[in-house]
Motif scaffolding. Sequence first.
Motif, mmCIF file in Angstrom:
data_model
loop_
_atom_site.group_PDB
_atom_site.id
_atom_site.type_symbol
_atom_site.label_atom_id
_atom_site.label_comp_id
_atom_site.label_asym_id
_atom_site.label_seq_id
_atom_site.Cartn_x
_atom_site.Cartn_y
_atom_site.Cartn_z
ATOM 1 N N GLU A 112 2.113 5.575 -6.550
ATOM 2 C CA GLU A 112 1.089 4.585 -6.887
ATOM 3 C C GLU A 112 1.455 3.832 -8.163
ATOM 4 O O GLU A 112 1.268 2.615 -8.268
ATOM 5 N N LYS A 116 -8.280 4.224 -8.237
ATOM 6 C CA LYS A 116 -7.784 5.597 -8.283
ATOM 7 C C LYS A 116 -8.820 6.513 -8.927
ATOM 8 O O LYS A 116 -9.428 6.167 -9.937
ATOM 9 N N THR A 128 0.840 -1.194 0.000
ATOM 10 C CA THR A 128 0.000 0.000 0.000
ATOM 11 C C THR A 128 0.877 1.247 0.000
ATOM 12 O O THR A 128 2.045 1.206 0.375
ATOM 13 N N VAL A 129 0.260 2.358 -0.405
ATOM 14 C CA VAL A 129 0.968 3.632 -0.385
ATOM 15 C C VAL A 129 1.370 3.990 1.036
ATOM 16 O O VAL A 129 2.458 4.516 1.277
ATOM 17 N N ASP A 139 -3.062 -3.496 -3.324
ATOM 18 C CA ASP A 139 -3.878 -3.460 -2.110
ATOM 19 C C ASP A 139 -4.801 -4.674 -2.108
ATOM 20 O O ASP A 139 -5.448 -4.983 -3.095
ATOM 21 N N THR A 199 2.342 11.465 -4.912
ATOM 22 C CA THR A 199 1.576 10.268 -4.591
ATOM 23 C C THR A 199 1.228 9.464 -5.840
ATOM 24 O O THR A 199 1.298 8.233 -5.839
#
Length: 812
Positions: A465, A482, A443-444, A476, A461
């Motif tokens: 991603e 997104k 995950t971010v 994830d 970000t």
Amino acid sequence: MKERLVLIGNGMAGMRTIEELQKVAPQMYDITVFGAEPHGNYNRIMLSPVLAGEKTIPEIMINDLDWYEQNGVTLHAGKDKEIVEINRGRREVRAADGTTVKYDRLLIATGSNPFILPLPGNDLPGVIGFRDIKDVDAMLHAAKTGKHAVVIGGGLLGLEAANGLMKQGLQVTVVHVLDTLMERQLDPFAADMLRKTLEERGLRFLMGAHTAAILGDDKVRGVRFKDGLEVPADIVVMAVGIRPNIELAKKSGIHCERGIVVNDTMQTYDPRVYSVGECVQHRGVCYGLVAPLWEQAKVCASHLAQHGVGRYEGSVTSTKLKVTGIDLFSAGNFNGGPDCEELVLRDPARGVYKKLVVKDNRVQGAVLYGDTVDGTWYFQLLRENTDITAFRETVLFGHAHMADAGREGHSVMSMSDDAEICGCNGVCKGTIVKAITEKKLFTVDDVRAHTKASASCGSCTGLVEQILAATVGNYDATPKEKPMCKCTDHPHDVVRKAIRDEHLTSLESVFKVLNWKTANGCASCRPALNYYLISTWPAEAKDDYQSRFINERVHANIQKDGTYSVVPRMWGGLTNARELRAIADAADKYNVRTVKVTGGQRIDLFGIRKEDLPKIWADLNAAGMVSGHAYGKSLRTVKTCVGSDWCRFGTQDSTGLGVKIEQMTWGSWTPHKFKMAVSGCPRNCAEATIKDFGVVCVDSGYEAHVGGNGGIHVRGTDLLCKLETEEQVLEYCGAFMQLYREEGRYLERTAPWIERVGLEYVKAKIVEDEEGRKALYARFLESQKYAQTDPWAERASAGVDAHEYAPVATIG
């Protein structure tokens, strides 16, 4: 026994050096840190979002007080712990309260001080700089008690301070001595766009203004200028520059000029004393941006660890403005000079401006406003001195135009490992990839925790991603799709469903029903929404030409010199003497400089002036030729071989079938470009197995192939099924195109679409569900009733969009 390392300055550069040192030699030193502020180490460049109310102090802390204890670092923090003396003979430092500590190695990272203009009243309460948490606290207090603020200085820091104060409710006037904002980072055109945007938000500007005095008795009440104008102020922020903080070093006898002079290993003239950060002068240059500090810290840590490798040779810097909703990037020499060229894209209506300064086909500098997604790529081209000859004609349109834009993550993953992704924290792509693979991050948030990438301003970000997606796929376990863009929280599929379920037929209705964050969308979402509308409701939705890219708007391909290329359609690659005469006559009449046969079996005419486009189209229309849509996210070509009519190996009439397919599908808009081919036998001369939809003729009929593409990353097709008749081929082709049109995301080629949804899903919809296939085919044919109108003829004979082709006066 461990050696003793003392750090003077608990700021970003010094503490980054400690962090790097602990990675490579964690047991080598007993480390003591002295800092004048009563805090741990925090991200100073994130003070602007704190002032604007977008971040809190805990959120910008890099190392809180517990970190020092956990990592065996002794911290002396607070004003009374400020170092006042360095005794190099005894190798000892002394703090204001008398604390003394001996050192074997000393690291000076005292940073810089804000420059306060020597004006009458500059010592009044309420006159401050913008350098630390204390300054932010003072501004926030002023916002609660006052109404007016004056920021002196229209540079990067001044504008960030002004934006923050305005968000706290103050009426803010920005005073700048020059006529151009951020003159060290922007050219006049970009600066003017920035000023207009900020004025629309409520900032007031006094350009070319010279401050004469700060007014007030026991506190500031205003500012007077040399022309007599007075402006009220409850707080005055000086943001006119910084000066390296070198007084302590000078007093100890360390050689200083504008800054503390260091060599390429970050050593001062005293070999036991190192220095990094804004207090440093290296090869005659002092740096005030964060990226050079990170580079210095890494080199310094290597030499403190006695590895003896790495040299700091100076930095090429880039800049981003930390003002919410304003995308701005600059790097390198963006003003040019002798033998330099400027490549410029201006679209004021969309608020987009791009300029690259090029010398000998190598990028020297860049300015981006409104669309900064390719800033990292341009910066990499600049730093690596890349020859852009091969892609110069498309370089302004971004990295996505280098290859298949539909493959998510391609752009960032093609960058080198040392390409900087997070400027706030100095995190490179290689560091992120290594953390993802070695620590099994998905995950971010995991990446932020382990690398600090995207943990600050958040502008990177999207890049993080992309790296995650490209490195581990669906990263994830319960992936949240997104959003389409920053204008909405909804992903593509949700928006498409709403357009269908809510019967939305215009951009305005989408913005209203889906609560779009920006009134008119942006350059990213408008083209996508326009496509979704016209593909869902072809009879009702009106094509919004302002939401199309320039090539689709003017129905021709723009070239690097500003002229256009024209590609008439040749059905299945066939032509005749009449068409060839018309092309030859047009080439002579309009001074066409290059006539070229394309890979799609057509003829391309290069060098057409924009104002001549409707005229050349009229001449080609007269010969029966229509637009080849070589510019569009649409059907491009149907490539064929001669098949059984002429070839001794041909099994079927591939040329005739290719013509029928193209006549059925031309004019159709698709999520991305769409190419087809029909080969007359398995020798596959028409290269049908690298096309979006390809047909290979065999003795028993036809093989239908889907999801191929050429380019940098070649993908061969998947076999969809075998068919017996031409009518079946047409039906399956139309159904496949319609399924892709209805479910593919904008700018997603068929190859990544099939990889995303799975070949079995496509087969289930097209091959196994006869009723569903026929319904798809019917919807495709229905949509073609509204799509198969030649845009060239409309503009040549009916004068549609005539303003697009009117000559524009050149502005000197």
